[in-house]
Design a protein around this motif. Structure first.
Motif, PDB file in Angstrom:
ATOM      1  N   ASP A 662       0.857  -1.190   0.000  1.00  0.00           N
ATOM      2  CA  ASP A 662       0.000   0.000   0.000  1.00  0.00           C
ATOM      3  C   ASP A 662       0.895   1.243   0.000  1.00  0.00           C
ATOM      4  OD1 ASP A 662      -1.800   2.006   0.340  1.00  0.00           O
ATOM      5  OD2 ASP A 662      -2.473   1.396   2.338  1.00  0.00           O
ATOM      6  N   ARG A 663       0.964   1.906  -1.153  1.00  0.00           N
ATOM      7  CA  ARG A 663       1.820   3.090  -1.281  1.00  0.00           C
ATOM      8  C   ARG A 663       1.036   4.397  -1.104  1.00  0.00           C
ATOM      9  NH1 ARG A 663       5.694   2.871  -6.512  1.00  0.00           N
ATOM     10  NH2 ARG A 663       6.630   0.812  -6.291  1.00  0.00           N
ATOM     11  N   SER A 664      -0.201   4.310  -0.680  1.00  0.00           N
ATOM     12  CA  SER A 664      -1.066   5.492  -0.674  1.00  0.00           C
ATOM     13  C   SER A 664      -0.569   6.588   0.264  1.00  0.00           C
ATOM     14  CB  SER A 664      -2.496   5.101  -0.296  1.00  0.00           C
ATOM     15  OG  SER A 664      -2.535   4.528   1.011  1.00  0.00           O
ATOM     16  N   LYS A 665       0.203   6.218   1.278  1.00  0.00           N
ATOM     17  CA  LYS A 665       0.677   7.221   2.243  1.00  0.00           C
ATOM     18  C   LYS A 665       2.186   7.459   2.115  1.00  0.00           C
ATOM     19  CE  LYS A 665      -2.939   6.294   5.654  1.00  0.00           C
ATOM     20  NZ  LYS A 665      -3.646   5.248   4.925  1.00  0.00           N
ATOM     21  N   MET A 666       2.812   6.916   1.094  1.00  0.00           N
ATOM     22  CA  MET A 666       4.271   6.992   0.958  1.00  0.00           C
ATOM     23  C   MET A 666       4.758   8.437   0.849  1.00  0.00           C
ATOM     24  SD  MET A 666       6.657   4.843  -1.680  1.00  0.00           S
ATOM     25  CE  MET A 666       6.071   5.701  -3.149  1.00  0.00           C
ATOM     26  N   VAL A 667       4.124   9.220   0.008  1.00  0.00           N
ATOM     27  CA  VAL A 667       4.525  10.621  -0.156  1.00  0.00           C
ATOM     28  C   VAL A 667       4.250  11.407   1.124  1.00  0.00           C
ATOM     29  CG1 VAL A 667       4.072  12.748  -1.440  1.00  0.00           C
ATOM     30  CG2 VAL A 667       4.208  10.572  -2.656  1.00  0.00           C
ATOM     31  N   ASP A 668       3.124  11.118   1.775  1.00  0.00           N
ATOM     32  CA  ASP A 668       2.800  11.802   3.035  1.00  0.00           C
ATOM     33  C   ASP A 668       3.854  11.513   4.100  1.00  0.00           C
ATOM     34  OD1 ASP A 668       0.505  12.869   1.959  1.00  0.00           O
ATOM     35  OD2 ASP A 668      -0.783  11.249   2.672  1.00  0.00           O
ATOM     36  N   LYS A 669       4.381  10.302   4.102  1.00  0.00           N
ATOM     37  CA  LYS A 669       5.431   9.961   5.063  1.00  0.00           C
ATOM     38  C   LYS A 669       6.679  10.789   4.816  1.00  0.00           C
ATOM     39  CE  LYS A 669       3.858   5.195   5.809  1.00  0.00           C
ATOM     40  NZ  LYS A 669       4.166   3.747   5.651  1.00  0.00           N
ATOM     41  N   PRO A 680      16.340  15.736   5.250  1.00  0.00           N
ATOM     42  CA  PRO A 680      16.661  16.531   4.051  1.00  0.00           C
ATOM     43  C   PRO A 680      16.210  15.922   2.727  1.00  0.00           C
ATOM     44  CG  PRO A 680      18.625  15.418   4.824  1.00  0.00           C
ATOM     45  CD  PRO A 680      17.555  15.125   5.840  1.00  0.00           C
ATOM     46  N   TYR A 681      14.915  15.648   2.605  1.00  0.00           N
ATOM     47  CA  TYR A 681      14.372  15.294   1.294  1.00  0.00           C
ATOM     48  C   TYR A 681      14.181  16.590   0.493  1.00  0.00           C
ATOM     49  CZ  TYR A 681      13.133  10.644   3.136  1.00  0.00           C
ATOM     50  OH  TYR A 681      13.165   9.387   3.682  1.00  0.00           O
ATOM     51  N   THR A 682      14.521  16.546  -0.775  1.00  0.00           N
ATOM     52  CA  THR A 682      14.281  17.711  -1.631  1.00  0.00           C
ATOM     53  C   THR A 682      12.868  17.645  -2.195  1.00  0.00           C
ATOM     54  OG1 THR A 682      15.056  16.611  -3.641  1.00  0.00           O
ATOM     55  CG2 THR A 682      16.716  17.738  -2.272  1.00  0.00           C
ATOM     56  N   LYS A 683      12.389  18.776  -2.705  1.00  0.00           N
ATOM     57  CA  LYS A 683      11.060  18.809  -3.317  1.00  0.00           C
ATOM     58  C   LYS A 683      10.999  17.871  -4.520  1.00  0.00           C
ATOM     59  CE  LYS A 683       7.547  21.967  -5.142  1.00  0.00           C
ATOM     60  NZ  LYS A 683       7.211  21.114  -6.286  1.00  0.00           N
ATOM     61  N   ALA A 684      12.100  17.823  -5.266  1.00  0.00           N
ATOM     62  CA  ALA A 684      12.146  16.949  -6.442  1.00  0.00           C
ATOM     63  C   ALA A 684      12.044  15.483  -6.040  1.00  0.00           C
ATOM     64  CB  ALA A 684      13.434  17.196  -7.225  1.00  0.00           C
ATOM     65  N   GLU A 685      12.694  15.117  -4.933  1.00  0.00           N
ATOM     66  CA  GLU A 685      12.637  13.729  -4.460  1.00  0.00           C
ATOM     67  C   GLU A 685      11.224  13.360  -4.016  1.00  0.00           C
ATOM     68  OE1 GLU A 685      17.159  12.862  -2.791  1.00  0.00           O
ATOM     69  OE2 GLU A 685      15.719  13.915  -1.505  1.00  0.00           O
ATOM     70  N   ILE A 686      10.571  14.287  -3.338  1.00  0.00           N
ATOM     71  CA  ILE A 686       9.207  14.012  -2.880  1.00  0.00           C
ATOM     72  C   ILE A 686       8.260  13.920  -4.074  1.00  0.00           C
ATOM     73  CG2 ILE A 686       7.253  14.956  -1.579  1.00  0.00           C
ATOM     74  CD1 ILE A 686       9.301  16.140   0.386  1.00  0.00           C
ATOM     75  N   ASP A 687       8.416  14.842  -5.036  1.00  0.00           N
ATOM     76  CA  ASP A 687       7.537  14.832  -6.211  1.00  0.00           C
ATOM     77  C   ASP A 687       7.712  13.574  -7.056  1.00  0.00           C
ATOM     78  OD1 ASP A 687       6.530  17.255  -5.454  1.00  0.00           O
ATOM     79  OD2 ASP A 687       7.804  18.438  -6.805  1.00  0.00           O
ATOM     80  N   SER A 688       8.930  13.021  -7.048  1.00  0.00           N
ATOM     81  CA  SER A 688       9.209  11.829  -7.868  1.00  0.00           C
ATOM     82  C   SER A 688       9.271  10.552  -7.041  1.00  0.00           C
ATOM     83  CB  SER A 688      10.535  12.020  -8.619  1.00  0.00           C
ATOM     84  OG  SER A 688      11.607  12.156  -7.695  1.00  0.00           O
ATOM     85  N   ALA A 689       8.638  10.576  -5.856  1.00  0.00           N
ATOM     86  CA  ALA A 689       8.733   9.448  -4.927  1.00  0.00           C
ATOM     87  C   ALA A 689       8.258   8.142  -5.561  1.00  0.00           C
ATOM     88  CB  ALA A 689       7.939   9.744  -3.658  1.00  0.00           C
TER      89      ALA A 689
END
Length: 753
Positions: A662-669, A680-689
């Motif tokens: 279940d990846r539904s909360k992966m970006v939220d994490k 230190p996650y970058t915005k690009a890393e979060i957007d391309s998670a």
């Protein structure tokens, strides 16, 4: 002075007593099940189904039944259920039973509010049921003795506060001026547990509509706060309130006064002051700062004095009454309980010393030590209190003294058959792990050799558990028959003169402590300050000083797939059997080196929320697991450990292979980690998670298929099944990451870049 008439409330005492008995049996059954699974790991397969033809099964002969459990009956979850049930359901309920009974009589006052009493009762029992449900579902934090997720933590705090309000308001309306020693322990317990529970369980929920949360502390900081809590949960849940019960029920059962009032004073104040400092002794030789380890050792050794002072005060209360012990099963239980308390509180400081800790830690010796306290001290005190109260509450004699004596001897045999094999097992493990050949190689290179050597002791422990449970079942029969023969009295009429108003100033010739005993507010404040000193000295410097945890530049945050894999590891309770802490010993570095022969460094854990150092090694340490075995090995090992490691006692995890992640909360994490904890996650890393996770999963599956032709063929036959989407791939990504940030013998920190 006018005599006031009132009544004691026995119905709340009866309710907590019933809860104690019911949850006690459930807790023992969970423990027995966990003990059985350590030498019969195929138990879930036997119950739910298996594809292994060598194993008999009650199910249809395929593994789908086991898959459908989704791990609910896995060892990690059963162990959590056992410890939480025994601590929060069995011991806490007998403590409440004893407090609600004794407090009313010691203060000559009914509880302040019947409504608060019942609100406390029902919120606590609802909490226990919620724990059962969530733990079976794999919803937990992994923090030992504090595995409950945030909504349950809030419910525990609410229930505890209700209990405290009711207790303190009852003290305020008392008809006895001086507080008896048992009440000092009740007050100290309430203050300490409130502080411990709140600060250890500070966490940030992923959302307020879900269960998942992450600790506000990370790595080393989380470890010291957790074991400040964990050790003092033993101190202030399993020890001080039970000592309060000892100071009330033991003299009552023996019909003798407490041996020494002065020793009671020394026992109380020294115990609550010294105990709170000792938590770091659970973290010897770890990445914890050396000064904190030394403080933990020093205060643990000092702890012998107040603990043995209390033990001697209890046993010497029986002076002139030892003839009663021969005839009275209640006193038999109390004598063995207090003796076990003395033995456990002598052994604990020994295990805290570095010379013994390096052999005993992570072994079954610690399990034996803990159960000497739990089965002997807590269990036998509980049984003694139950046998004391039931005839009084139902106004009759105990149905069968002979049956109570049988319970005593079965329980005593259970303790011996449990603890002694665990001590031998622990010595065996600790020595085998450290044994070298003359050429510098390990004598026991294969971890399973050290496991196979102790299996007979697991059998003996299981037999001990059977003895102990059998005795408890006899108690249930005895209590039922006694209650049936008697007549329960809900309201007990009583009368006492009202407490006259006098000055709070000390009277001439009045001792300091005698004056303090009629000043409950001041007694509570001084207890809080006494408990807070050690907590502040240990916790605040570690949390506030950045230099206590040097930053290692090579250590990077977990990828989104690894973060999901770590949560799966926590869900399954893997830390119950595997540590993630290679201590700076030659044998551990040689055994667990993987591709990076390094002991564990504090800076490696800065992104670990919560920390997962573990407290027991049934399986090997995993902190250097990354790259040690191919991904296909991990796949097969999780599906059936005995296919890769003959003789393994690890359970199977086929649902990880069957279930989609279940990846539904992966970006939220990732967003929570960045926004709440400065990861230190970058915005690009979060957007391309999602793409990041897809690429990592595809790489792992490619490795699996290139390493294992049989798995490639199997999945080729089922093109609709995408291995990349399965939970097993996320878990493998986490396991293959462990310990790989440090790749050379040079450790670069922020200060020497």
């Amino acid at each position: 002075m006018e005599t006031q008439k009132f009544s004691y409330d026995n119905s709340i005492v009866r309710a907590f007593l019933y809860a104690t008995i019911v949850f006690g049996i459930i807790g023992f059954l969970f423990g027995l099940t966990a003990a059985l699974m350590l030498f019969y790991p195929e138990l879930p397969e036997f119950l739910f189904g298996t594809d292994d033809t060598t194993i008999n099964s009650l199910a249809s002969g395929n593994i789908q039944g086991l898959i459908n459990t989704h791990g609910a009956f896995g060892f990690g979850r059963i162990r959590m259920l056992h410890t939480s049930t025994v601590i929060f359901a069995f011991v806490c309920n007998i403590v409440y039973t004893g407090i609600y009974y004794s407090l009313q009589r010691l203060l000559k006052a009914r509880m302040y509010s019947d409504t608060l009493s019942w609100l406390h009762f029902w919120t606590w029992q609802i909490m226990i049921v919620a724990v059962f449900i969530t733990f079976f579902m794999g919803i937990n934090t992994s923090k030992e003795y504090a595995e409950h997720e945030w909504p349950i933590d809030i419910l525990i705090a609410f229930s505890w506060i209700i209990f405290g309000i009711n207790m303190f308001l009852t003290i305020a309306k008392r008809r006895v001026r001086h507080l008896y020693v048992a009440i000092w322990f009740y007050i100290g317990t309430w203050i300490a547990v409130a502080m411990l529970h709140i600060f250890n369980n500070l966490e940030v929920p992923l959302s307020f509509t879900g269960w998942k949360s992450y600790s506000v502390y990370a790595g080393v900081k989380d470890a010291i706060v957790q074991w400040w809590y964990g050790h003092n949960a033993v101190a202030f849940v399993l020890t001080t309130p039970v000592l309060g019960l000892m100071y009330y029920f033991l003299p009552k059962a023996a019909d003798r006064p407490v041996f020494s009032y002065k020793l009671s004073i020394i026992h109380f104040w020294s115990l609550i002051f010294v105990y709170i400092w000792a938590g770091p002794h659970h973290l010897q030789y770890t990445s914890l700062p050396a000064w904190a380890q030394a403080v933990g050792t020093g205060f643990s050794i000092m702890l012998i004095a107040p603990s043995w002072g209390g033990m001697l005060n209890g046993l010497l209360t029986l002076r002139g009454a030892w003839d009663k012990v021969r005839e009275n099963p209640i006193l038999k239980f109390f004598v063995v309980a207090v003796t076990c308390y003395g033995m456990a509180t002598f052994e604990g400081p020994l295990l805290a010393t570095k010379n013994i800790n390096k052999i005993g830690h992570f072994t079954d010796w610690v399990i034996g030590h803990v159960h000497l306290g739990a089965l002997g001290w807590n269990g036998f005190m509980a049984f003694g209190v139950i046998y004391y109260l039931v005839p009084i509450l139902w106004r009759t004699k105990i149905w069968s003294v002979k049956l109570a004596n049988w319970h005593f001897w079965l329980g005593t045999l259970g303790i011996i058959f449990y603890a002694v094999p665990m001590y031998i097992s622990g010595f065996t493990q600790g020595l085998m792990w450290k044994q070298f050949n003359p050429d510098g190689t390990l004598v026991w290179k294969n971890w399973l050799d050290t496991v196979s050597a102790i299996i007979p002791f697991f059998w003996a422990r299981f037999a001990g558990g059977l003895f102990y449970l059998s005795g408890a079942i006899l108690m249930v029969i005895n209590v039922y028959k006694t209650a049936k023969a008697g007549s329960f009295q809900k309201e007990v009429p009583a009368e006492a003169p009202a407490l006259a108003n006098i000055s709070n100033q000390r009277k001439e010739g009045e001792g300091t402590h005698l004056w303090l005993e009629r000043m409950p507010v001041l007694l509570g404040i001084l207890s809080f300050l006494t408990i807070s000193i050690g907590s502040s000295v240990e916790i605040i410097p570690t949390l506030s000083l950045k230099k206590s945890v040097p930053t290692i530049s090579a250590v990077k945050p977990y990828s989104p797939l690894e973060l999901e894999g770590r949560d799966l590891y926590i869900r399954e309770g893997c830390n119950a059997c595997h540590s993630q802490m290679v201590r700076p010993f030659r044998d551990e570095i040689v055994r667990f080196n993987g591709k990076n022969g390094q002991y564990s460094k504090a800076g490696e854990f800065v992104y670990d929320r919560p920390f997962l150092w573990g407290s027991k090694r049934t399986g090997p340490d995993l902190h250097r697991e990354g790259g040690k075995n191919p991904s296909s090995w991990h796949y097969k090992h999780m599906y059936n450990p005995r296919s890769t490691s003959a003789g393994s006692i690890m359970p199977r995890y086929p649902w990880l292979i069957a279930n989609n992640l279940d990846r539904s909360k992966m970006v939220d994490k990732m967003k929570l980690m960045k926004n709440s904890f400065d990861v230190p996650y970058t915005k690009a890393e979060i957007d391309s998670a999602d793409k990041w996770a897809d690429n990592q999963a595809a790489k792992i599956v490619k490795d699996i298929f290139s390493e294992a032709a049989d798995l490639k063929e199997e999945y080729a036959k089922r093109p609709d099944v995408k291995l990349e989407k399965k939970e097993i791939v996320a878990l493998i990504s986490y396991l293959q990451r462990l310990g790989t940030d440090i790749k050379t013998t040079e450790i670069k920190t922020a200060s020497n870049n």
